[in-house]
Write an enzyme that holds these catalytic residues in place. Structure first.
Site, PDB file in Angstrom:
ATOM      1  N   GLU A 264     -11.668   0.725  -0.886  1.00  0.00           N
ATOM      2  CA  GLU A 264     -12.036   0.017  -2.113  1.00  0.00           C
ATOM      3  C   GLU A 264     -12.747   0.902  -3.125  1.00  0.00           C
ATOM      4  OE1 GLU A 264     -12.305  -1.188   0.931  1.00  0.00           O
ATOM      5  OE2 GLU A 264     -11.633  -3.269   0.965  1.00  0.00           O
TER       6      GLU A 264
ATOM      7  N   GLU B 219     -10.080  -5.740   6.969  1.00  0.00           N
ATOM      8  CA  GLU B 219     -11.030  -6.866   7.085  1.00  0.00           C
ATOM      9  C   GLU B 219     -10.415  -8.046   7.839  1.00  0.00           C
ATOM     10  OE1 GLU B 219     -11.727  -6.598   2.759  1.00  0.00           O
ATOM     11  OE2 GLU B 219     -13.849  -6.723   3.239  1.00  0.00           O
TER      12      GLU B 219
ATOM     13  N   ALA C  22      -5.775  -6.116  -0.152  1.00  0.00           N
ATOM     14  CA  ALA C  22      -5.561  -7.217  -1.086  1.00  0.00           C
ATOM     15  C   ALA C  22      -4.520  -6.742  -2.090  1.00  0.00           C
ATOM     16  CB  ALA C  22      -6.868  -7.555  -1.786  1.00  0.00           C
TER      17      ALA C  22
ATOM     18  N   GLY D 234      -8.574  -5.209   2.511  1.00  0.00           N
ATOM     19  CA  GLY D 234      -8.527  -6.574   3.030  1.00  0.00           C
ATOM     20  C   GLY D 234      -7.741  -6.671   4.334  1.00  0.00           C
TER      21      GLY D 234
HETATM   22  N1  DAK Z   1      -1.262  -4.239  -3.356  1.00  0.00           N
HETATM   23  C1  DAK Z   1      -0.077  -4.387  -3.991  1.00  0.00           C
HETATM   24  N2  DAK Z   1       1.009  -3.658  -3.720  1.00  0.00           N
HETATM   25  C2  DAK Z   1       0.904  -2.720  -2.763  1.00  0.00           C
HETATM   26  C3  DAK Z   1      -0.309  -2.491  -2.062  1.00  0.00           C
HETATM   27  C4  DAK Z   1      -1.424  -3.312  -2.391  1.00  0.00           C
HETATM   28  N3  DAK Z   1      -2.603  -3.225  -1.754  1.00  0.00           N
HETATM   29  N4  DAK Z   1      -0.100  -1.492  -1.178  1.00  0.00           N
HETATM   30  C5  DAK Z   1       1.176  -1.121  -1.332  1.00  0.00           C
HETATM   31  N5  DAK Z   1       1.785  -1.851  -2.279  1.00  0.00           N
HETATM   32  C6  DAK Z   1       3.154  -1.739  -2.746  1.00  0.00           C
HETATM   33  C7  DAK Z   1       3.346  -0.510  -3.610  1.00  0.00           C
HETATM   34  O1  DAK Z   1       2.958  -0.762  -4.928  1.00  0.00           O
HETATM   35  C8  DAK Z   1       4.837  -0.307  -3.479  1.00  0.00           C
HETATM   36  O2  DAK Z   1       5.501  -1.231  -4.314  1.00  0.00           O
HETATM   37  P1  DAK Z   1       6.689  -0.752  -5.312  1.00  0.00           P
HETATM   38  O3  DAK Z   1       6.108   0.322  -6.128  1.00  0.00           O
HETATM   39  O4  DAK Z   1       7.772  -0.285  -4.365  1.00  0.00           O
HETATM   40  O5  DAK Z   1       7.036  -2.001  -6.068  1.00  0.00           O
HETATM   41  C9  DAK Z   1       5.124  -0.734  -2.042  1.00  0.00           C
HETATM   42  O6  DAK Z   1       4.026  -1.542  -1.644  1.00  0.00           O
HETATM   43  C10 DAK Z   1       5.227   0.446  -1.074  1.00  0.00           C
HETATM   44  O7  DAK Z   1       4.048   1.230  -1.224  1.00  0.00           O
HETATM   45  P2  DAK Z   1       4.076   2.805  -1.477  1.00  0.00           P
HETATM   46  O8  DAK Z   1       5.324   3.200  -2.177  1.00  0.00           O
HETATM   47  O9  DAK Z   1       2.784   3.161  -2.104  1.00  0.00           O
HETATM   48  O10 DAK Z   1       4.160   3.355   0.019  1.00  0.00           O
HETATM   49  P3  DAK Z   1       3.630   4.760   0.554  1.00  0.00           P
HETATM   50  O11 DAK Z   1       4.164   4.893   1.929  1.00  0.00           O
HETATM   51  O12 DAK Z   1       3.945   5.843  -0.426  1.00  0.00           O
HETATM   52  O13 DAK Z   1       2.052   4.619   0.633  1.00  0.00           O
HETATM   53  C11 DAK Z   1      -0.015   3.454   1.147  1.00  0.00           C
HETATM   54  C12 DAK Z   1       1.467   3.700   1.540  1.00  0.00           C
HETATM   55  C13 DAK Z   1      -0.542   2.332   2.042  1.00  0.00           C
HETATM   56  C14 DAK Z   1      -0.826   4.744   1.446  1.00  0.00           C
HETATM   57  C15 DAK Z   1      -0.102   3.105  -0.341  1.00  0.00           C
HETATM   58  O14 DAK Z   1       0.814   2.036  -0.590  1.00  0.00           O
HETATM   59  C16 DAK Z   1      -1.456   2.677  -0.768  1.00  0.00           C
HETATM   60  O15 DAK Z   1      -2.346   3.506  -0.965  1.00  0.00           O
HETATM   61  N6  DAK Z   1      -1.573   1.360  -0.968  1.00  0.00           N
HETATM   62  C17 DAK Z   1      -2.812   0.785  -1.499  1.00  0.00           C
HETATM   63  C18 DAK Z   1      -3.905   0.781  -0.454  1.00  0.00           C
HETATM   64  C19 DAK Z   1      -5.109   0.152  -1.039  1.00  0.00           C
HETATM   65  O16 DAK Z   1      -5.807   0.774  -1.854  1.00  0.00           O
HETATM   66  N7  DAK Z   1      -5.246  -1.098  -0.741  1.00  0.00           N
HETATM   67  C20 DAK Z   1      -6.250  -1.953  -1.397  1.00  0.00           C
HETATM   68  C21 DAK Z   1      -7.552  -1.748  -0.777  1.00  0.00           C
HETATM   69  S1  DAK Z   1      -8.711  -2.596  -1.689  1.00  0.00           S
HETATM   70  C22 DAK Z   1     -11.416  -9.156  -3.687  1.00  0.00           C
HETATM   71  C23 DAK Z   1     -11.770  -9.071  -2.367  1.00  0.00           C
HETATM   72  C24 DAK Z   1     -11.280  -8.065  -1.591  1.00  0.00           C
HETATM   73  C25 DAK Z   1     -10.488  -7.119  -2.168  1.00  0.00           C
HETATM   74  C26 DAK Z   1     -10.123  -7.198  -3.484  1.00  0.00           C
HETATM   75  C27 DAK Z   1     -10.590  -8.211  -4.271  1.00  0.00           C
HETATM   76  N8  DAK Z   1     -11.878 -10.216  -4.527  1.00  0.00           N
HETATM   77  C28 DAK Z   1     -12.684 -11.230  -3.877  1.00  0.00           C
HETATM   78  C29 DAK Z   1     -11.476 -10.389  -5.808  1.00  0.00           C
HETATM   79  C30 DAK Z   1      -9.979  -6.084  -1.328  1.00  0.00           C
HETATM   80  C31 DAK Z   1      -9.443  -5.043  -1.892  1.00  0.00           C
HETATM   81  C32 DAK Z   1      -8.655  -4.145  -1.106  1.00  0.00           C
HETATM   82  O17 DAK Z   1      -8.013  -4.487  -0.138  1.00  0.00           O
END
Ligand code: DAK
Length: 260
Positions: free
Chosen positions: A135, A115, A67, A112
């Site tokens: 998460e 998911e 997400a 997400g």
């Molecule tokens: N959201 C927003 N931006 C994201 C992102 C994300 N999930 N994942 C990556 N990006 C963006 C980064 O911020 C970066 O943007 P800039 O800084 O260039 O503007 C760009 O994509 C490239 O990412 P990285 O520079 O970080 O790339 P790397 O190769 O270094 O790393 C990575 C890749 C996938 C390991 C890293 O980007 C990472 O850890 N990303 C986040 C993974 C993550 O934690 N995803 C979220 C999981 S939690 C909800 C229901 C469900 C959820 C939430 C709320 N509600 C009902 C309210 C679910 C939550 C989730 O999905």
């Protein structure tokens, strides 16, 4: 098809390719993606006119990296529950869609994104794809059905470990766990998903739709999956396609399905 803000939709030979199109954010699911998916699956796709749907991510790096973290920082409990419900609803529509939906996982499938892949009926991925539910690193838990679908697909112990550690697994491990149906070369995810849909499209379409319904019934509270199977079997046995399938077997020819 409508104009979409954050996905692209192409149809080729009755297979619809849906690409989550936010490569600058690794295709993170923001509000626009959700609105587009809701419109696409609820209004725009006609399952009677297509053989399958493929969902993939734009670019070479990610299917969907979760997400959009930047969007959910300001949420209060009520709004978070509403958004979680909206995600649950559209993922359930995908899961119960009466033609096959395949996730072509071309990189990170996190949070997400994992998911969304799990809401699809089948998943193909390459060995270096990455699956995870990170998460807990953010102080939350999977909010779009991940605590349930991951258990269904890989079992309680492995799901507990993935969700509590937030660790990623690669495509090969995901394949061993049963999270991925088919491993393919990097870059061949959509082609592999297409072949899979073409194979399934040779089967009787009503039998596929009833299979999706009956298998999913196993996981639905208040549903008796065995009874659903009995009802589906009865329904299919009365179709023209069943007569055609049995006759074609006896006449040693390929069946011509009508979806009737
Ligand atoms: N959201 C927003 N931006 C994201 C992102 C994300 N999930 N994942 C990556 N990006 C963006 C980064 O911020 C970066 O943007 P800039 O800084 O260039 O503007 C760009 O994509 C490239 O990412 P990285 O520079 O970080 O790339 P790397 O190769 O270094 O790393 C990575 C890749 C996938 C390991 C890293 O980007 C990472 O850890 N990303 C986040 C993974 C993550 O934690 N995803 C979220 C999981 S939690 C909800 C229901 C469900 C959820 C939430 C709320 N509600 C009902 C309210 C679910 C939550 C989730 O999905």
């Amino acid at each position: 098809m409508s104009n979409y803000k954050a996905i692209t939709v192409q149809e080729n030979n009755k297979i619809v390719l849906v690409t989550i199109n936010r490569p600058h954010a690794l295709n993170a699911l923001n509000n626009d993606v959700f609105e587009d998916l809701i419109r696409l699956f609820n209004d725009d796709l006609d399952p009677r006119k297509i053989n399958g749907v493929i969902i993939t991510g734009a670019g070479e790096k990610a299917f969907v990296a979760g997400a959009d973290i930047k969007e959910f920082l300001s949420l209060d409990a009520q709004k978070a529950r509403e958004l979680s419900k909206r995600g649950h609803d559209i993922f359930a529509v995908i899961e119960n869609f009466p033609v096959v939906v395949v996730a072509a996982v071309n990189g990170f499938a996190l949070g997400g994104g994992c998911e969304l892949a799990m809401a699809c009926h089948l998943r193909v991925a390459h060995a270096n794809a990455r699956f995870g539910q990170p998460e807990v690193n953010l102080g939350i838990l999977p909010g779009y059905g991940g605590t349930q679908r991951l258990v269904h697909l890989i079992g309680k112990g492995r799901a507990m470990e993935m969700i509590m550690t937030g660790d990623m697994i690669d495509g090969t491990t995901a394949h061993t766990f049963g999270l991925v149906n088919i491993l393919c070369e990097a870059g061949a995810e959509v082609a592999t998903a297409t072949k899979l849909i073409e194979k399934i499209a040779k089967k009787a379409p009503l039998a596929i739709a009833e299979t999706i319904k009956a298998v999913n019934a196993h996981f639905r509270h208040g549903k008796d999956g065995y009874q659903t199977e009995i009802d589906s079997f009865g329904k299919l046995a009365a179709t023209e396609d069943f007569r055609e399938g049995a006759t074609a077997f006896i006449e040693k020819r390929k069946p011509g399905w009508k979806g009737l």
